[in-house]
Design an enzyme around this catalytic site. Structure first.
Site, mmCIF file in Angstrom:
data_model
loop_
_atom_site.group_PDB
_atom_site.id
_atom_site.type_symbol
_atom_site.label_atom_id
_atom_site.label_comp_id
_atom_site.label_asym_id
_atom_site.label_seq_id
_atom_site.Cartn_x
_atom_site.Cartn_y
_atom_site.Cartn_z
ATOM 1 N N HIS A 140 -1.861 4.397 3.654
ATOM 2 C CA HIS A 140 -0.844 3.966 2.688
ATOM 3 C C HIS A 140 0.146 3.005 3.348
ATOM 4 O O HIS A 140 0.433 1.930 2.833
ATOM 5 C CB HIS A 140 -0.093 5.157 2.093
ATOM 6 C CG HIS A 140 1.144 4.735 1.344
ATOM 7 N ND1 HIS A 140 1.101 4.241 0.059
ATOM 8 C CD2 HIS A 140 2.442 4.656 1.733
ATOM 9 C CE1 HIS A 140 2.326 3.897 -0.311
ATOM 10 N NE2 HIS A 140 3.169 4.140 0.678
ATOM 11 N N HIS A 145 1.687 -1.342 2.783
ATOM 12 C CA HIS A 145 3.000 -1.991 2.961
ATOM 13 C C HIS A 145 2.998 -3.199 3.891
ATOM 14 O O HIS A 145 3.727 -4.158 3.651
ATOM 15 C CB HIS A 145 4.017 -0.987 3.528
ATOM 16 C CG HIS A 145 4.523 0.008 2.529
ATOM 17 N ND1 HIS A 145 5.423 -0.328 1.534
ATOM 18 C CD2 HIS A 145 4.277 1.333 2.368
ATOM 19 C CE1 HIS A 145 5.703 0.754 0.806
ATOM 20 N NE2 HIS A 145 5.013 1.777 1.284
ATOM 21 N N GLU A 186 6.934 0.175 -4.242
ATOM 22 C CA GLU A 186 5.807 1.099 -4.333
ATOM 23 C C GLU A 186 4.878 0.822 -5.521
ATOM 24 O O GLU A 186 3.665 0.873 -5.378
ATOM 25 C CB GLU A 186 6.301 2.555 -4.394
ATOM 26 C CG GLU A 186 6.992 3.036 -3.113
ATOM 27 C CD GLU A 186 6.047 3.198 -1.900
ATOM 28 O OE1 GLU A 186 4.822 3.045 -2.044
ATOM 29 O OE2 GLU A 186 6.572 3.446 -0.803
ATOM 30 N N SER A 205 -2.746 0.722 -2.247
ATOM 31 C CA SER A 205 -3.466 1.635 -1.351
ATOM 32 C C SER A 205 -4.225 2.719 -2.113
ATOM 33 O O SER A 205 -4.790 3.619 -1.506
ATOM 34 C CB SER A 205 -2.489 2.266 -0.351
ATOM 35 O OG SER A 205 -1.486 3.002 -1.033
HETATM 36 N N1 HBI Z 1 9.813 8.595 5.102
HETATM 37 N N2 HBI Z 1 7.998 8.024 6.403
HETATM 38 C C1 HBI Z 1 8.683 7.886 5.268
HETATM 39 N N3 HBI Z 1 8.224 7.043 4.293
HETATM 40 C C2 HBI Z 1 8.888 6.863 3.123
HETATM 41 O O1 HBI Z 1 8.459 6.076 2.262
HETATM 42 C C3 HBI Z 1 10.067 7.605 2.923
HETATM 43 C C4 HBI Z 1 10.514 8.459 3.946
HETATM 44 N N4 HBI Z 1 11.651 9.159 3.773
HETATM 45 C C5 HBI Z 1 12.448 9.020 2.587
HETATM 46 C C6 HBI Z 1 11.862 8.143 1.558
HETATM 47 N N5 HBI Z 1 10.776 7.488 1.747
HETATM 48 C C7 HBI Z 1 12.442 7.980 0.191
HETATM 49 O O2 HBI Z 1 12.756 9.227 -0.321
HETATM 50 C C8 HBI Z 1 13.620 7.004 0.166
HETATM 51 O O3 HBI Z 1 13.087 5.709 -0.066
HETATM 52 C C9 HBI Z 1 14.597 7.317 -0.925
HETATM 53 FE FE FE Z 2 5.183 3.783 0.584
#
Ligand code: HBI
Ligand code: FE
Length: 303
Positions: A140, A145, A186, A205
Site C-alpha cells: 500500500h 503512495h 487516499e 493499491s
Molecule cells: N501511520 N504508518 C501510518 N500510516 C498512515 O497512513 C497513518 C498513520 N498514523 C495516523 C494516520 N495515518 C491517520 O490517522 C492520520 O492521517 C489522521
Molecule cells: Fe495510505
C-alpha cells in the site's frame, strides 16, 4: 477502530504485550527496513500484487502516477529497498521513505510528513490475505503512495498536510482535516481529458477498488468541494460510497495554501455532517450512484 485500538491490534499482531505500546525503539517510531531479511515468499507476495495492479492501472491511474512509477526503482521481482527509493525521490522532490512497524500515532505521522519523510510499513501482507489490510503494509505505502510523491505538487501537498495535521491537533480539529486527506491522498479521483483517473493510494493499491471506483454504477462521483468534504464521514472497512473528483493536481496545491483555522470554526462538530453516500443539492454530481453495492451490506465503521 480508533488509533488506540489500532495500535493495540498492531502490538498484538507483532507479539508485544499491552502496555509496551508506548515504547518504540526510537522516539520517531522508525525502524530499519531490514531489506535483506525479506524471504522469497514475501518477495513473491509483492510480485503477485505488483503484477495484478500493473495489468489494471493502464487507463485507470492518472498520468502522474504512471510517470512516477516509471522513474522509480520499483519492479515486480522484489520488495523495493527504501534506500534506493529515497535516493531517487530525494533528487526529484526532496522526499524520503522511512520504515515503520505499521500505523504510528497521529503526531508522529504528521511530524514525518512535515519533514518530507514518508513512513512506510516494512512488512507485507500474508499470501492468504491479499485483499485484506488491517494497517498499511509496504505494498500500500510504496506502490500506492510513492509514485505520487515524485510529483512536485503532491509532494508539497502532503508536506502541508503534515504541518496542517500538527496544527489541527492543537486546535482539536483533526477529524475534519483527516477527511480531506482520506478523500484526496487516499481515495481521490482526477478528471483527465480521457475521463476519470485514479490518484488516491488506497485505490491504486487495491485491485477491486481500482475497478469499483471508476466503473461501478454504485458509488457517487462528485466534484471536490473542500467544506463539503470536511463534513463528510468516510468508510474505513469497505469501498467508499462517494468519490470526490478534482480537475487537476493544482487544485490540491491551492488547498495547502488555505488557512484551515477559520474553516474549522465554520465546519465545527456541531454543524451538519454527511453520511458517506449522501448527495446534496449543492453537489456537482458527475455520476449519481445507485448505491446498490452498499445497500446489500451491513453498515460498518464510519469516521
Ligand atoms: N501511520 N504508518 C501510518 N500510516 C498512515 O497512513 C497513518 C498513520 N498514523 C495516523 C494516520 N495515518 C491517520 O490517522 C492520520 O492521517 C489522521
Ligand atoms: Fe495510505
Amino acid at each position: 477502530m480508533d488509533m488506540q485500538a489500532q495500535l493495540q491490534a498492531l502490538n498484538t499482531k507483532h507479539g508485544l504485550a499491552a502496555g509496551e505500546s508506548g515504547k518504540p525503539e526510537r522516539p520517531d517510531w522508525t525502524i530499519d527496513q531490514g531489506w535483506e531479511r525479506y524471504t522469497a515468499q514475501e518477495h513473491g507476495v509483492w510480485k503477485t500484487l505488483f503484477e495484478r495492479q500493473s495489468k489494471l492501472l493502464p487507463g485507470r491511474a492518472c498520468d502522474e502516477f504512471v510517470q512516477g512509477m516509471r522513474e522509480l526503482p520499483i519492479g515486480p521481482d522484489e520488495i523495493p529497498d527504501f534506500r534506493r527509493l529515497s535516493e531517487v525521490l530525494m533528487k526529484r522532490t526532496g522526499w524520503q521513505v522511512v520504515a515503520v512497524p505499521g500505523l504510528v500515532p497521529d503526531d508522529v505521522f504528521f511530524e514525518h510528513l512535515a519533514h518530507r519523510r514518508f513512513p512506510s510499513g516494512h512488512f507485507i501482507r500474508k499470501p492468504h490475505e491479499l485483499d485484506y489490510l488491517e494497517e498499511p503494509d509496504v505494498f500500500h505505502d510504496v506502490f500506492g503512495h510513492v509514485p505520487m510523491l515524485m510529483n512536485p505538487v503532491i509532494a508539497d501537498y502532503i508536506q502541508a498536510y503534515g504541518e496542517g495535521g500538527l496544527r489541527a491537533q492543537r486546535l482539536g480539529r483533526l477529524t475534519q482535516l483527516a477527511r480531506v486527506y482520506w478523500y484526496t491522498v487516499e481515495f481521490g479521483l482526477l478528471r483527465q481529458k480521457e475521463g476519470l483517473r485514479i490518484y488516491g493510494a488506497g485505490i491504486a493499491s487495491s485491485s477491486t477498488e481500482s475497478v469499483f471506483s471508476l466503473e461501478s454504477p454504485s458509488p457517487n462521483r462528485i466534484r471536490f468541494d473542500l467544506e463539503r468534504v470536511m463534513r463528510t464521514h468516510y468508510r474505513i472497512d469497505d469501498f467508499q460510497e462517494s468519490y470526490f473528483v478534482i480537475d487537476d493536481l493544482e487544485q490540491l496545491l491551492e488547498l495547502s495554501r488555505i488557512d484551515f483555522a477559520p474553516l474549522y470554526e465554520r465546519v465545527d462538530d456541531g454543524g451538519p455532517a454527511y453520511r458517506p453516500g449522501e448527495v446534496l443539492p449543492g453537489d456537482q454530481v458527475i455520476h449519481r450512484g445507485t448505491g446498490a453495492y452498499h445497500a446489500g451490506r451491513l453498515k460498518g465503521a464510519l469516521k
